[in-house]
Write an enzyme that holds these catalytic residues in place. Structure first.
Site, short mmCIF file in Angstrom:
data_model
loop_
_atom_site.label_atom_id
_atom_site.label_comp_id
_atom_site.label_asym_id
_atom_site.label_seq_id
_atom_site.Cartn_x
_atom_site.Cartn_y
_atom_site.Cartn_z
CG HIS A 166 -2.03 -0.87 1.28
ND1 HIS A 166 -2.28 -1.73 2.34
CD2 HIS A 166 -3.04 -1.06 0.40
CE1 HIS A 166 -3.40 -2.41 2.09
NE2 HIS A 166 -3.87 -2.03 0.92
CB CYS A 253 -3.63 -1.32 8.79
SG CYS A 253 -2.02 -1.14 8.08
#
Ligand code: CIR
Length: 262
Positions: A166, A253
């Site tokens: 990511h 996250c």
């Protein structure tokens, strides 16, 4: 005060027992579910200490990666967006998050086409940076853009370097205008308009940190970068992240941070 680092609330989800089956780019062994739960409790406690009212959602055993709530939604000062995770096993996490967003926000929109995961989105005071990746595609970014630009935000589409899961695997916002980034991500030029503090080579796994009010939630075990940040005046709360790291997860996250619109 930066609206990108100042929040009243956080959404978290308890790790499922199935977190042992979480997705990972390189298999270094499954996380220990019990230790993961203890680490998660420490993370939630740190959020509370930082001033968060925490909305704690129950584990979803059908979704091994659902503890990583950030990938399912985007919380902005003016509205929330239900995203479309690009990992097939994670797509259903978005619908599971939607009711919580509707409780918190009057304005909730949904990405209907393509794919976008929250791990590819860095919100700053200036703009919303979105990195294309194996999980986030052009169609998804266009769909997100059509939602957030009418709300007054500027979205900039970038490219996440191919070896990185990511965009935010390799960066975190330290204050409204400063990012912590790995040298490989900073070298891509995506932070030309920001002040950048680089991660010590060899400590890349600490780039994914998250600022919540006056403190930065930071994974333990990265002493050179931690000292660099403290010397620059930042307050760090160091937390265990070894279990989450086995399934490619980090500090950002594990929560959605927001302040409900007044
Ligand atoms: C995944 O591969 O989707 C999870 N195992 C890790 C997600 C990490 N999320 C994030 O960086 N925002």
């Amino acid at each position: 005060m930066s609206s990108a680092t100042t929040f009243t609330h956080a959404i978290v989800r308890a790790p499922a027992a199935s977190v042992t089956d979480g997705l990972r780019a390189v298999d270094t062994g499954a996380p220990d579910a019990g230790q993961f739960a203890d680490d998660h409790a420490a993370y939630v406690a740190a959020l509370r200490t930082a001033g968060a009212e925490v909305i704690a959602l129950p584990a979803l055993d059908n979704f091994p990666d659902s503890v990583f709530v950030e990938d399912a939604a985007l919380c902005l000062p003016d509205g929330a967006v239900v995203l479309r995770p690009g990992a097939p096993s994670r797509l259903g996490e978005a619908a599971a998050m939607a009711p919580t967003l509707r409780d918190a926000y009057e304005r909730v929109a949904t990405v209907e086409r393509g794919f976008v995961e929250g791990g590819d989105i860095l919100v700053t005071d200036r703009d919303i940076l979105v990195g294309l990746s194996a999980r986030t595609d052009r169609e998804g970014v266009a769909s997100l853009r059509a939602i957030v630009e009418p709300w007054g935000y500027i979205l900039r589409e970038l490219q996440t370097p191919p070896e990185i899961l990511h965009f935010k695997t390799d960066c975190g916002l330290l204050d409204g205008e400063t990012v912590l980034a790995t040298e490989r991500l900073a070298a891509s030029g995506c932070f030309a308009e920001y002040r950048v503090i680089t991660v010590e080579p060899g400590e890349e796994a600490c780039a994914n940190c998250v600022r919540f009010n006056d403190t930065i939630l930071f994974p333990r075990g990265f002493p050179i970068t931690a000292t660099r940040l403290r010397d620059a005046g930042y307050d760090l709360t160091e937390l265990p992240n070894e279990q989450a790291a086995k399934v490619d997860g980090g500090m950002s996250c594990l929560s959605l941070r927001f302040s409900p619109p007044r």
